[in-house]
Design an enzyme around this catalytic site. Structure first.
Site: not given
Ligand code: NAD
Length: 493
Positions: A182, A185, A158, A290, A235
């Site tokens: 994808k 959401e 997000f 991040c 995450s």
């Molecule tokens: P998230 O892991 O909750 O979701 C990321 C994506 O995964 C979304 O599209 C979501 O629909 C999907 N998703 C969520 N849970 C899932 C599951 N159990 N199984 C399959 N798909 C699933 O992350 P977020 O809250 O949207 O984003 C924030 C996180 O992203 C933070 O931890 C941040 O540090 C990390 N991030 C990392 C980088 C990097 O380059 N390392 C860059 C941006 C953000």
């Protein structure tokens, strides 16, 4: 409700499959909510596995022709897309602020960073070349030829809903693959608007697909036989899971996870400059980055002086709606996420950190329903505290005194994460130690945030990254192609 040309009156976020807009039929879904006002902007329905099948089938069919088109032809729609993104940057930024909560300036910067990836991918004719060695063996010339592989998917978070899809999409299609996105959401509207522009840019139908959804939609992508590779950003627990599942299903996978980033400030640093950059790094995008550095490790000799400077700058930060010009810190994505950040603040207090600035009582006139938190500062933190170990992802900054640079580097290396770190110093020797002795993917010296440009890769180490090839730049060419060895012998020549 937000207005987009492709958004129907029902306000249901659309998929884009084989060049057509479609409403996902999924029974599950959620509202897309403006974090500053709690107003509902749209509804996102989650795509079913059969809708994922349709998208992958369209992408597979498009790949047959697209992968054989001259590379010059494949980059023309990317030039168009770059111009369309430039022309609509202001409007995209406004939409992004509404669904995400960050400030308008941050949204403009994010879109700029996304556009830079489109620009880099336009250089594919040079970047995708393999290598040839004449006379590799008697009468034999040998080449390594880069070939596209098929359908790739990206699952994105997000916090940068415009930029992160563009870490992948332009490179995937420029190299001759087809692609399924994808998006998160939580804020899928800016991706839908970008796909409206993609629709105008001249890509053949089926080369690019947008599929909305959540966990089940992701699982359908991970399990699909016709997907060659998966890019994930999100995450750490989900990144680890995606990496394992995609690999078990025989796919290429790159999975970027969460972070806990540090700044080191030495006694030779320009403290005013370092304090300014520290506050920017920690609180930009309300800390939902991040690359946010949210633990500052300071040489004890300048600790008190540095803390005073950071407190003074933090106190001047304005919290508010991202669309208001004076806002420095926008809203957090959801009330649940705001609560999670509040819980971390409680944890810091109960673990004995000194609360130097408390952002919990902030109120924003006219936006009483927004998910706001003011800048929060902790002093005298130690490495055994939850707030120094776990990703908070909010406007919370912790400061720690240490004896010297060696101890500071030890603190960084104790972290489970390895995404980014910065060092503020006037000493080249300190900078060299920092460069040699840390196990971290993005390092900045006298720079608050070590954000790589699009022509470099973007990725971390340890629990911040699972895989080998990172997002952006040349790594993406390697991820999206495989090298065939081609050996030629003409004995009569
Ligand atoms: P998230 O892991 O909750 O979701 C990321 C994506 O995964 C979304 O599209 C979501 O629909 C999907 N998703 C969520 N849970 C899932 C599951 N159990 N199984 C399959 N798909 C699933 O992350 P977020 O809250 O949207 O984003 C924030 C996180 O992203 C933070 O931890 C941040 O540090 C990390 N991030 C990392 C980088 C990097 O380059 N390392 C860059 C941006 C953000």
């Amino acid at each position: 409700m937000v207005r987009l040309e492709s958004l129907p009156d029902t306000g249901t976020v659309q998929n884009y499959v084989d060049g057509r807009w479609q409403t996902p039929s999924g029974n599950n879904g959620q509202d897309v909510v403006n974090p500053a006002t709690s107003e509902s902007l749209a509804h996102v329905a989650f795509s079913s596995p059969s809708e994922v099948d349709d998208a992958v089938e369209a992408a597979s069919e498009a790949f047959e022709d697209w992968s054989t088109r001259p590379v010059e032809e494949r980059i023309q729609p990317l030039f168009e897309l770059k111009q369309l993104l430039e022309d609509h940057q202001e409007e995209l930024a406004e939409l992004l602020v509404q669904e995400h909560g960050k400030t308008h300036g941050e949204a403009m910067g994010e879109i700029r960073r996304g556009i830079e990836n489109v620009e880099v991918a336009c250089g594919i004719p040079s970047m995708m070349q393999g290598g040839t060695l004449l006379n590799a063996a008697p009468a034999i010339d040998e080449s390594a030829i880069r070939k596209p592989l098929g359908v790739f998917a990206a699952i994105t978070p997000f916090n940068f809903p415009a930029m992160i899809p563009l870490w992948f999409l332009p490179y995937a299609v420029a190299t001759g693959n087809s692609f399924v996105l994808k998006p998160s959401e939580q804020d899928p509207l800016v991706a839908q608007r970008i796909f409206e522009l993609i629709d105008q840019a001249g890509f053949p139908d089926g080369v690019l697909q947008l599929v909305n959804g959540s966990v089940d939609t992701v699982d359908a992508l991970l399990e699909h036989d016709d997907i060659e590779g998966i890019s994930f950003v999100g995450s750490t627990p989900v990144a680890r899971q995606i990496y394992e599942k995609a690999a078990a299903n025989g796919k290429r996978v790159q999975a970027q996870g969460g972070a806990k980033n540090h700044i080191i400030v030495t006694e030779t640093a320009d403290l005013d400059f370092a304090a300014q950059k520290t506050v920017g790094s920690a609180f930009a995008c309300a800390g939902e980055r991040c690359l946010a550095n949210d633990v500052v490790v300071v040489e004890a000799s300048v600790y008190d002086e540095f803390v005073d400077k950071v407190v003074a700058i933090s106190e001047s930060q304005v919290v508010g709606n991202g669309l208001d010009e004076e806002t420095d810190i926008g809203a957090l994505i959801t009330p649940e996420h705001e609560q999670s950040v509040r819980n971390y603040i409680e944890a810091g207090i109960s673990e004995g950190a000194e609360l130097l600035l408390d952002g919990r009582d902030v109120s924003v006139d006219g936006y009483e329903n927004g998910n706001f938190l003011g800048p929060t500062l902790f002093g005298d933190v130690t490495t055994d505290m939850v707030i120094t170990q776990e990703e908070v992802f909010g406007p919370v900054l912790a400061l720690m005194p240490v004896a010297d640079v060696d101890e500071a580097i030890d603190v960084l290396n104790q972290s489970d994460f390895g995404n980014a770190a910065s060092l503020f110093t006037g000493s080249g020797a300190d900078a060299r130690k920092f460069r040699h002795q840390t196990d971290i993917g993005n390092l900045g010296v006298n720079a608050g945030t070590a954000a790589p440009m699009a022509f470099f890769h973007f990725g971390g180490r340890k629990d911040s990254f699972f895989g080998d090839l990172h997002a952006q730049g040349e790594d993406m060419i390697h991820f999206y192609t495989d090298k065939t060895i081609y050996i030629e012998r003409w004995p009569d020549a």
